[in-house]
Scaffold this motif. Sequence first.
Motif, mmCIF file in Angstrom:
data_model
loop_
_atom_site.group_PDB
_atom_site.id
_atom_site.type_symbol
_atom_site.label_atom_id
_atom_site.label_comp_id
_atom_site.label_asym_id
_atom_site.label_seq_id
_atom_site.Cartn_x
_atom_site.Cartn_y
_atom_site.Cartn_z
ATOM 1 N N ILE A 80 0.920 -1.283 0.100
ATOM 2 C CA ILE A 80 0.120 -0.067 -0.044
ATOM 3 C C ILE A 80 0.921 1.258 -0.082
ATOM 4 N N TYR A 81 1.873 1.267 0.792
ATOM 5 C CA TYR A 81 2.857 2.381 1.031
ATOM 6 C C TYR A 81 3.498 2.604 -0.304
ATOM 7 N N GLN A 82 3.802 1.545 -1.236
ATOM 8 C CA GLN A 82 4.552 1.691 -2.481
ATOM 9 C C GLN A 82 3.607 2.371 -3.592
ATOM 10 N N LEU A 83 2.329 1.842 -3.403
ATOM 11 C CA LEU A 83 1.285 2.394 -4.268
ATOM 12 C C LEU A 83 1.022 3.787 -3.943
ATOM 13 N N GLU A 84 1.082 4.287 -2.827
ATOM 14 C CA GLU A 84 0.778 5.270 -2.467
ATOM 15 C C GLU A 84 1.708 6.467 -2.999
ATOM 16 N N LYS A 85 3.144 6.084 -2.958
ATOM 17 C CA LYS A 85 4.132 6.854 -3.713
ATOM 18 C C LYS A 85 4.035 6.866 -5.023
ATOM 19 N N LEU A 86 3.702 5.737 -5.911
ATOM 20 C CA LEU A 86 3.724 5.703 -7.353
ATOM 21 C C LEU A 86 2.744 6.540 -7.913
ATOM 22 N N LEU A 87 1.373 6.382 -7.100
ATOM 23 C CA LEU A 87 -0.025 7.262 -7.437
ATOM 24 C C LEU A 87 0.234 8.811 -7.092
ATOM 25 N N LYS A 88 1.246 9.025 -6.145
ATOM 26 C CA LYS A 88 1.461 10.290 -5.760
ATOM 27 C C LYS A 88 0.296 10.987 -4.900
ATOM 28 N N SER A 89 -0.191 10.060 -3.952
ATOM 29 C CA SER A 89 -1.416 10.235 -3.102
ATOM 30 C C SER A 89 -0.987 10.099 -1.635
ATOM 31 N N LYS A 90 -2.170 10.407 -0.765
ATOM 32 C CA LYS A 90 -2.027 9.843 0.476
ATOM 33 C C LYS A 90 -3.279 9.256 0.944
ATOM 34 N N PHE A 91 -3.000 7.965 1.240
ATOM 35 C CA PHE A 91 -4.234 7.203 1.546
ATOM 36 C C PHE A 91 -4.581 7.156 3.121
ATOM 37 N N SER A 92 -5.918 6.997 3.233
ATOM 38 C CA SER A 92 -6.322 7.035 4.410
ATOM 39 C C SER A 92 -6.335 5.385 4.935
ATOM 40 N N PRO A 93 -5.972 4.999 5.856
ATOM 41 C CA PRO A 93 -6.051 3.385 6.335
ATOM 42 C C PRO A 93 -7.432 2.977 6.607
ATOM 43 N N ALA A 94 -8.151 3.898 7.308
ATOM 44 C CA ALA A 94 -9.655 3.736 7.627
ATOM 45 C C ALA A 94 -10.138 3.590 6.216
ATOM 46 N N GLU A 95 -9.992 4.348 5.227
ATOM 47 C CA GLU A 95 -10.904 4.103 3.845
ATOM 48 C C GLU A 95 -10.392 2.810 3.379
ATOM 49 N N ILE A 96 -9.240 2.388 3.406
ATOM 50 C CA ILE A 96 -8.823 0.963 2.815
ATOM 51 C C ILE A 96 -9.345 -0.076 3.376
ATOM 52 N N ILE A 97 -9.432 0.052 4.842
ATOM 53 C CA ILE A 97 -10.073 -1.209 5.558
ATOM 54 C C ILE A 97 -11.803 -1.149 5.233
ATOM 55 N N LYS A 98 -12.127 0.103 5.076
ATOM 56 C CA LYS A 98 -13.664 -0.106 5.188
ATOM 57 C C LYS A 98 -14.121 -0.603 3.585
ATOM 58 N N ASN A 99 -13.425 0.058 2.642
ATOM 59 C CA ASN A 99 -13.760 -0.408 1.182
ATOM 60 C C ASN A 99 -12.960 -1.538 0.573
ATOM 61 N N PHE A 100 -12.487 -2.559 1.495
ATOM 62 C CA PHE A 100 -11.599 -3.750 1.514
ATOM 63 C C PHE A 100 -12.097 -4.596 0.381
ATOM 64 N N ASP A 101 -13.309 -4.988 0.871
ATOM 65 C CA ASP A 101 -13.727 -5.942 -0.168
ATOM 66 C C ASP A 101 -14.198 -5.486 -1.479
ATOM 67 N N LYS A 102 -14.772 -4.142 -1.657
ATOM 68 C CA LYS A 102 -15.237 -3.888 -2.892
ATOM 69 C C LYS A 102 -14.128 -3.275 -3.777
ATOM 70 N N GLU A 103 -12.816 -3.082 -3.084
ATOM 71 C CA GLU A 103 -11.578 -2.746 -3.763
ATOM 72 C C GLU A 103 -10.778 -3.549 -3.835
ATOM 73 N N SER A 104 -10.832 -4.976 -3.634
ATOM 74 C CA SER A 104 -9.899 -5.840 -3.313
ATOM 75 C C SER A 104 -9.334 -6.335 -4.763
#
Length: 272
Positions: free
Chosen positions: A116-140
């Motif tokens: 996730i950290y690597q993708l965050e850097k490649l996509l030049k973004s800042k991810f919210s861990p809470a959003e990742i967990i909340k959307n885990f099934d939908k975005e897997s």
Amino acid sequence: MNTTINNKYMKQKQSWKLNVHVEYNKNEKKGFISFENIFNFSFALKNENSLDYIYSINPDKADSISKILFACKIFKTFFSGKIKLDGKTLIEYKVSTKIKRDEKSLDYLIKYWYKIYQLEKLLKSKFSPAEIIKNFDKESFDFSRLERCLLKKTPYRINDFVLKEISFNTAKIDLFNDLKKQIPSDFAFKEIETITFANQDFKLYKVMALFNVIAKDVEISKKIGVFTTIKIIVDNDNDKMYLSEQIFLNEKEADDFFNDKNIKQLKIAIPL
């Protein structure tokens, strides 16, 4: 008390202070260690140097991916046979099968959040861990695609999909007749796709290839110069048809990939 741990695990610069809360009773050899409620660890040394402990990790309490990695990697050291802070060993104990199992679980978490950290850097973004967990099934599925293409830099294959029709321009005169004869054909395209991860949308470029396509019907839409526009009604009962894709951060990478040599890589891609 609060203590600051020197972070030897994280190479990137950080703007947050590494404060770890520690409560320890030296006489009873038990204590509690936590890091911003992301990781909580209660422990007590029992007879024969066995460690009794309870821990919890709550990634959704973190406001950054790097804090999750810090918490996991620091607390993983507590499963090494000793609990050590600021160069000082609090207790030593015998490593049990349960401890080894929990250590492997932390290894899994570290590997996952580091991706996730690597993708965050490649996509030049800042991810919210809470959003990742909340959307885990939908975005897997999209996470798997991003991991395969952007981190491993290899394409993926999809066997089970439904495709109604394909429209394209071609200068190959014989292709129309081959399709009418239901001779299997391969096609490659480039397109833009918006992929959602961590509840954020990213515009990415994709090279996709369809293999072993058989047409139910073929229509010529129009002809412009040497090019003919052909529409194929696809036979979805064809079990040999499959789709492979490779995702890129920008259009130049997609254009550079779009050649016969790399299309062969798509042909041998494996499923996610």
